[in-house]
Design a protein around this motif. Structure first.
Motif, PDB file in Angstrom:
ATOM      1  N   ARG A   1      49.715  44.003  98.381  1.00 57.81           N
ATOM      2  CA  ARG A   1      48.784  43.550  97.336  1.00 57.81           C
ATOM      3  C   ARG A   1      48.724  44.552  96.188  1.00 57.81           C
ATOM      4  NH1 ARG A   1      43.950  43.370 100.688  1.00 57.81           N
ATOM      5  NH2 ARG A   1      42.839  43.558  98.727  1.00 57.81           N
ATOM      6  N   LEU A   2      48.693  45.820  96.534  1.00 54.85           N
ATOM      7  CA  LEU A   2      48.627  46.857  95.509  1.00 54.85           C
ATOM      8  C   LEU A   2      49.913  46.894  94.688  1.00 54.85           C
ATOM      9  CD1 LEU A   2      46.920  49.012  94.237  1.00 54.85           C
ATOM     10  CD2 LEU A   2      47.602  50.573  96.056  1.00 54.85           C
ATOM     11  N   ALA A   3      51.057  46.771  95.342  1.00 58.39           N
ATOM     12  CA  ALA A   3      52.335  46.761  94.622  1.00 58.39           C
ATOM     13  C   ALA A   3      52.393  45.593  93.641  1.00 58.39           C
ATOM     14  CB  ALA A   3      53.495  46.696  95.610  1.00 58.39           C
ATOM     15  N   THR A   4      51.919  44.444  94.063  1.00 61.55           N
ATOM     16  CA  THR A   4      51.889  43.273  93.183  1.00 61.55           C
ATOM     17  C   THR A   4      50.966  43.521  91.998  1.00 61.55           C
ATOM     18  OG1 THR A   4      52.393  41.795  95.022  1.00 61.55           O
ATOM     19  CG2 THR A   4      51.349  40.807  93.082  1.00 61.55           C
ATOM     20  N   LEU A   5      49.802  44.072  92.266  1.00 55.01           N
ATOM     21  CA  LEU A   5      48.852  44.372  91.198  1.00 55.01           C
ATOM     22  C   LEU A   5      49.435  45.378  90.206  1.00 55.01           C
ATOM     23  CD1 LEU A   5      45.947  43.972  90.108  1.00 55.01           C
ATOM     24  CD2 LEU A   5      45.307  45.949  91.494  1.00 55.01           C
ATOM     25  N   LEU A   6      50.106  46.396  90.719  1.00 56.92           N
ATOM     26  CA  LEU A   6      50.697  47.405  89.837  1.00 56.92           C
ATOM     27  C   LEU A   6      51.774  46.798  88.944  1.00 56.92           C
ATOM     28  CD1 LEU A   6      50.886  50.463  92.248  1.00 56.92           C
ATOM     29  CD2 LEU A   6      49.249  50.066  90.397  1.00 56.92           C
TER      30      LEU A   6
ATOM     31  N   PRO B   1      46.417  48.465  77.786  1.00 58.42           N
ATOM     32  CA  PRO B   1      46.124  49.850  78.178  1.00 58.42           C
ATOM     33  C   PRO B   1      44.684  50.284  77.889  1.00 58.42           C
ATOM     34  CG  PRO B   1      48.176  49.740  76.952  1.00 58.42           C
ATOM     35  CD  PRO B   1      47.539  48.384  76.871  1.00 58.42           C
ATOM     36  N   GLN B   2      44.006  49.578  77.010  1.00 60.92           N
ATOM     37  CA  GLN B   2      42.609  49.923  76.735  1.00 60.92           C
ATOM     38  C   GLN B   2      41.667  49.384  77.803  1.00 60.92           C
ATOM     39  OE1 GLN B   2      41.410  49.026  72.748  1.00 60.92           O
ATOM     40  NE2 GLN B   2      42.889  50.444  71.865  1.00 60.92           N
ATOM     41  N   HIS B   3      42.174  48.474  78.629  1.00 57.04           N
ATOM     42  CA  HIS B   3      41.336  47.872  79.663  1.00 57.04           C
ATOM     43  C   HIS B   3      41.852  48.125  81.075  1.00 57.04           C
ATOM     44  CE1 HIS B   3      40.281  45.488  76.041  1.00 57.04           C
ATOM     45  NE2 HIS B   3      39.066  45.700  76.528  1.00 57.04           N
ATOM     46  N   SER B   4      42.972  48.822  81.193  1.00 56.04           N
ATOM     47  CA  SER B   4      43.562  49.071  82.507  1.00 56.04           C
ATOM     48  C   SER B   4      44.071  50.507  82.577  1.00 56.04           C
ATOM     49  CB  SER B   4      44.725  48.105  82.759  1.00 56.04           C
ATOM     50  OG  SER B   4      45.497  48.527  83.868  1.00 56.04           O
ATOM     51  N   TYR B   5      43.556  51.234  83.546  1.00 56.00           N
ATOM     52  CA  TYR B   5      44.001  52.614  83.760  1.00 56.00           C
ATOM     53  C   TYR B   5      45.500  52.655  84.040  1.00 56.00           C
ATOM     54  CZ  TYR B   5      44.723  57.020  86.238  1.00 56.00           C
ATOM     55  OH  TYR B   5      45.207  58.230  86.654  1.00 56.00           O
ATOM     56  N   VAL B   6      45.976  51.746  84.879  1.00 50.21           N
ATOM     57  CA  VAL B   6      47.394  51.734  85.239  1.00 50.21           C
ATOM     58  C   VAL B   6      48.254  51.391  84.027  1.00 50.21           C
ATOM     59  CG1 VAL B   6      49.142  50.620  86.683  1.00 50.21           C
ATOM     60  CG2 VAL B   6      46.931  51.249  87.667  1.00 50.21           C
ATOM     61  N   ALA B   7      47.832  50.416  83.247  1.00 47.82           N
ATOM     62  CA  ALA B   7      48.577  50.074  82.029  1.00 47.82           C
ATOM     63  C   ALA B   7      48.617  51.269  81.085  1.00 47.82           C
ATOM     64  CB  ALA B   7      47.950  48.862  81.346  1.00 47.82           C
ATOM     65  N   HIS B   8      47.521  52.007  81.031  1.00 49.65           N
ATOM     66  CA  HIS B   8      47.481  53.224  80.212  1.00 49.65           C
ATOM     67  C   HIS B   8      48.514  54.236  80.707  1.00 49.65           C
ATOM     68  CE1 HIS B   8      45.977  56.737  78.086  1.00 49.65           C
ATOM     69  NE2 HIS B   8      45.895  57.344  79.252  1.00 49.65           N
ATOM     70  N   LEU B   9      48.605  54.407  82.025  1.00 51.07           N
ATOM     71  CA  LEU B   9      49.607  55.322  82.577  1.00 51.07           C
ATOM     72  C   LEU B   9      51.014  54.857  82.228  1.00 51.07           C
ATOM     73  CD1 LEU B   9      48.222  56.138  86.145  1.00 51.07           C
ATOM     74  CD2 LEU B   9      48.347  57.683  84.181  1.00 51.07           C
TER      75      LEU B   9
ATOM     76  N   GLN C   1      56.607  58.168  81.909  1.00 47.39           N
ATOM     77  CA  GLN C   1      56.910  58.825  83.176  1.00 47.39           C
ATOM     78  C   GLN C   1      56.300  60.219  83.280  1.00 47.39           C
ATOM     79  OE1 GLN C   1      60.886  60.360  84.014  1.00 47.39           O
ATOM     80  NE2 GLN C   1      60.835  59.263  85.973  1.00 47.39           N
ATOM     81  N   ASP C   2      56.381  61.009  82.211  1.00 47.18           N
ATOM     82  CA  ASP C   2      55.848  62.372  82.291  1.00 47.18           C
ATOM     83  C   ASP C   2      54.363  62.379  82.641  1.00 47.18           C
ATOM     84  OD1 ASP C   2      58.324  63.478  81.782  1.00 47.18           O
ATOM     85  OD2 ASP C   2      57.907  63.911  79.673  1.00 47.18           O
ATOM     86  N   LYS C   3      53.596  61.485  82.042  1.00 48.15           N
ATOM     87  CA  LYS C   3      52.160  61.393  82.334  1.00 48.15           C
ATOM     88  C   LYS C   3      51.938  60.970  83.784  1.00 48.15           C
ATOM     89  CE  LYS C   3      47.703  60.961  81.471  1.00 48.15           C
ATOM     90  NZ  LYS C   3      46.839  62.093  81.246  1.00 48.15           N
ATOM     91  N   ILE C   4      52.716  60.005  84.241  1.00 40.86           N
ATOM     92  CA  ILE C   4      52.587  59.536  85.625  1.00 40.86           C
ATOM     93  C   ILE C   4      52.924  60.663  86.595  1.00 40.86           C
ATOM     94  CG2 ILE C   4      53.578  57.960  87.346  1.00 40.86           C
ATOM     95  CD1 ILE C   4      53.878  55.929  84.962  1.00 40.86           C
ATOM     96  N   LEU C   5      53.985  61.395  86.321  1.00 34.29           N
ATOM     97  CA  LEU C   5      54.385  62.489  87.208  1.00 34.29           C
ATOM     98  C   LEU C   5      53.376  63.635  87.176  1.00 34.29           C
ATOM     99  CD1 LEU C   5      58.229  62.553  86.583  1.00 34.29           C
ATOM    100  CD2 LEU C   5      56.967  61.454  88.460  1.00 34.29           C
ATOM    101  N   LYS C   6      52.815  63.904  86.014  1.00 31.13           N
ATOM    102  CA  LYS C   6      51.778  64.932  85.917  1.00 31.13           C
ATOM    103  C   LYS C   6      50.578  64.539  86.776  1.00 31.13           C
ATOM    104  CE  LYS C   6      48.761  67.348  82.716  1.00 31.13           C
ATOM    105  NZ  LYS C   6      48.168  67.374  81.388  1.00 31.13           N
TER     106      LYS C   6
END
Length: 104
Positions: free
Chosen positions: A7-12, A20-28, A33-38
């Motif tokens: 379920r989480l993989a599908t949501l991601l 991105p202004q309404h979703s933390y993941v979309a913002h990431l 990639q650098d932000k995600i890895l950090k």
């Protein structure tokens, strides 16, 4: 695969198209990639610190954050959690030393 991971993989995946202004993941994803890895590195450190504290609730909470951000990294890389689970399954029955030796 565990239903929660599925379920989480599908949501991601869905969040790749979110605002991105309404979703933390979309913002990431938008930050790249650098932000995600950090963020993944930060969560790894927090998990280590929680483990050192031996506080069960903190360990669980931080491990959940680490797993979550690992899943974000996988999704950003075009990979799915079942691929990691398949690799873990492949390693059953191998000793850690044998598995390392097989890597070359």
């Amino acid at each position: 695969m565990n239903n929660t991971l599925e379920r989480l993989a599908t949501l991601l995946e869905e969040r790749k198209n979110a605002d991105p202004q309404h979703s933390y993941v979309a913002h990431l994803y938008q930050a790249g990639q650098d932000k995600i890895l950090k963020k993944l590195g930060e969560e790894a450190i927090e998990t280590i610190l929680a483990a050192k504290s031996r506080e069960s609730d903190a360990i669980i909470y931080e491990t959940a954050d680490l797993w979550f951000h690992s899943l974000v990294m996988l999704a950003e890389s075009g990979l799915r959690p079942e691929q990691v689970l398949s690799e873990l399954e492949r390693r059953f029955g191998l000793s850690g030393l044998e598995e390392k030796a097989n890597r070359g």
